[in-house]
Write a protein that holds these residues in place. Structure first.
Motif, PDB file in Angstrom:
ATOM      1  N   GLY A 198       0.911  -1.160  -0.052  1.00 56.00           N
ATOM      2  CA  GLY A 198      -0.085  -0.024   0.183  1.00 56.00           C
ATOM      3  C   GLY A 198       0.894   1.333  -0.069  1.00 56.00           C
ATOM      4  O   GLY A 198       2.140   1.258   0.211  1.00 56.00           O
ATOM      5  N   ALA A 199       0.046   2.267  -0.267  1.00 57.39           N
ATOM      6  CA  ALA A 199       0.952   3.516  -0.254  1.00 57.39           C
ATOM      7  C   ALA A 199       0.275   4.477   0.816  1.00 57.39           C
ATOM      8  O   ALA A 199      -0.947   4.716   0.988  1.00 57.39           O
ATOM      9  N   LEU A 200       1.301   5.456   1.354  1.00 54.42           N
ATOM     10  CA  LEU A 200       0.647   6.137   2.448  1.00 54.42           C
ATOM     11  C   LEU A 200       0.766   7.832   1.815  1.00 54.42           C
ATOM     12  O   LEU A 200       1.822   8.092   1.489  1.00 54.42           O
ATOM     13  N   PHE A 201      -0.075   8.183   1.152  1.00 55.68           N
ATOM     14  CA  PHE A 201      -0.298   9.414   0.764  1.00 55.68           C
ATOM     15  C   PHE A 201      -0.762  10.606   1.791  1.00 55.68           C
ATOM     16  O   PHE A 201      -1.711  10.161   2.619  1.00 55.68           O
ATOM     17  N   VAL A 202      -0.406  11.596   1.771  1.00 57.12           N
ATOM     18  CA  VAL A 202      -0.738  12.817   2.690  1.00 57.12           C
ATOM     19  C   VAL A 202      -0.915  14.017   1.812  1.00 57.12           C
ATOM     20  O   VAL A 202      -0.596  14.052   0.644  1.00 57.12           O
ATOM     21  N   ASP A 203      -1.699  14.586   2.367  1.00 59.15           N
ATOM     22  CA  ASP A 203      -2.054  16.169   1.992  1.00 59.15           C
ATOM     23  C   ASP A 203      -1.277  17.374   2.543  1.00 59.15           C
ATOM     24  O   ASP A 203      -0.406  16.880   3.553  1.00 59.15           O
ATOM     25  N   GLU A 204      -1.375  18.648   2.134  1.00 61.34           N
ATOM     26  CA  GLU A 204      -0.585  19.554   2.915  1.00 61.34           C
ATOM     27  C   GLU A 204      -0.791  19.775   4.611  1.00 61.34           C
ATOM     28  O   GLU A 204      -0.080  20.378   5.167  1.00 61.34           O
ATOM     29  N   ARG A 205      -2.051  19.087   5.056  1.00 54.27           N
ATOM     30  CA  ARG A 205      -2.198  19.082   6.428  1.00 54.27           C
ATOM     31  C   ARG A 205      -1.734  17.795   6.907  1.00 54.27           C
ATOM     32  O   ARG A 205      -2.200  17.642   8.335  1.00 54.27           O
TER      33      ARG A 205
ATOM     34  N   GLU B 298      -9.755   1.218   3.564  1.00 51.03           N
ATOM     35  CA  GLU B 298      -8.116   0.763   3.286  1.00 51.03           C
ATOM     36  C   GLU B 298      -7.323   1.942   3.110  1.00 51.03           C
ATOM     37  O   GLU B 298      -7.631   3.115   2.717  1.00 51.03           O
ATOM     38  N   VAL B 299      -5.767   1.576   2.941  1.00 45.51           N
ATOM     39  CA  VAL B 299      -4.931   2.314   2.348  1.00 45.51           C
ATOM     40  C   VAL B 299      -4.970   2.147   1.013  1.00 45.51           C
ATOM     41  O   VAL B 299      -5.174   0.875   0.579  1.00 45.51           O
ATOM     42  N   PRO B 300      -4.648   2.911  -0.142  1.00 42.47           N
ATOM     43  CA  PRO B 300      -4.525   2.466  -1.339  1.00 42.47           C
ATOM     44  C   PRO B 300      -3.496   1.616  -1.721  1.00 42.47           C
ATOM     45  O   PRO B 300      -2.626   1.655  -1.013  1.00 42.47           O
ATOM     46  N   GLY B 301      -3.824   0.560  -2.413  1.00 44.47           N
ATOM     47  CA  GLY B 301      -2.707  -0.595  -2.637  1.00 44.47           C
ATOM     48  C   GLY B 301      -3.571  -1.985  -3.020  1.00 44.47           C
ATOM     49  O   GLY B 301      -4.869  -1.784  -3.202  1.00 44.47           O
TER      50      GLY B 301
ATOM     51  N   ARG C 276      -0.699   0.263  11.742  1.00 43.49           N
ATOM     52  CA  ARG C 276       0.157   0.155  10.782  1.00 43.49           C
ATOM     53  C   ARG C 276       0.173   1.761   9.993  1.00 43.49           C
ATOM     54  O   ARG C 276       1.425   2.110   9.845  1.00 43.49           O
ATOM     55  N   VAL C 277      -0.704   2.257   9.855  1.00 38.66           N
ATOM     56  CA  VAL C 277      -0.697   3.724   9.467  1.00 38.66           C
ATOM     57  C   VAL C 277      -0.148   4.717  10.159  1.00 38.66           C
ATOM     58  O   VAL C 277       0.531   5.482   9.958  1.00 38.66           O
ATOM     59  N   ALA C 278      -0.468   4.623  11.749  1.00 40.21           N
ATOM     60  CA  ALA C 278       0.119   5.199  12.650  1.00 40.21           C
ATOM     61  C   ALA C 278       1.716   4.941  12.517  1.00 40.21           C
ATOM     62  O   ALA C 278       2.438   6.046  12.858  1.00 40.21           O
ATOM     63  N   ALA C 279       2.319   3.581  12.586  1.00 43.54           N
ATOM     64  CA  ALA C 279       3.523   3.472  12.654  1.00 43.54           C
ATOM     65  C   ALA C 279       4.346   4.105  11.351  1.00 43.54           C
ATOM     66  O   ALA C 279       5.246   4.766  11.598  1.00 43.54           O
TER      67      ALA C 279
END
Length: 160
Positions: free
Chosen positions: A20-27, A42-45, A137-140
């Motif tokens: 998966g990919a962790l994408f973020v925005d400006e915030r 889910e996260v994208p992937g 997983r996302v928090a890590a």
């Protein structure tokens, strides 16, 4: 002799793999997707196919599901997941997709057969929408993205 090795290798255990990919925005909110075939976000992937690397898989999945062609960043976390939701264990990879700008965000085109919607989510919203293991997983991954290195997790918990 060679055929014995091939036969031995054929008997070795297999593991599910996902990327998966962790994408973020400006915030610093994360991009989450709502699959049509699951009752959670889910996260994208997606699944790593036969003879495909995890990195190739996540790039392919982002193109298929979101209609985005991206250069994926570094590996953030590897998470071994025990049997539970699925009958076998698996290894999940989460890569840094980077910050998406407004042009990229506007270009998102969901694959309607697989994804119902997407949303930018802060930490609280992400933990409400994701299953516990994926929220961990996302928090890590967010922490590793800020601090550097690569995280190794088991069931979403940091081990080393």
């Amino acid at each position: 002799m060679e055929s014995e090795r091939v036969e031995d290798v054929a008997r070795l255990p297999r593991k599910r793999m996902g990327a998966g990919a962790l994408f973020v925005d400006e915030r610093e909110r994360v991009l989450l997707v709502e699959p049509t075939y699951k009752d959670y976000w889910e996260v994208p992937g997606g699944v790593v196919e036969l003879n495909e690397s995890p990195l190739e898989a996540v790039v392919r999945e982002i193109d298929e599901e979101l209609g985005l062609t991206v250069s994926m960043g570094r590996l953030l976390v590897v998470d071994w997941v025990p049997p539970g939701l699925y009958p076998s264990d698996g290894v999940m990879f989460l890569y840094d997709g980077g910050q998406l700008g407004s042009d990229q965000t506007a270009a998102i085109a969901l694959q309607a057969e697989e994804l119902r919607s997407w949303a930018w989510c802060d930490e609280t919203q992400a933990s409400e929408r994701l299953p516990a293991v994926l929220a961990r997983r996302v928090a890590a991954a967010r922490s590793v993205r800020r601090g550097g290195g690569v995280g190794y997790l088991e069931d979403g918990f940091a081990v080393v």
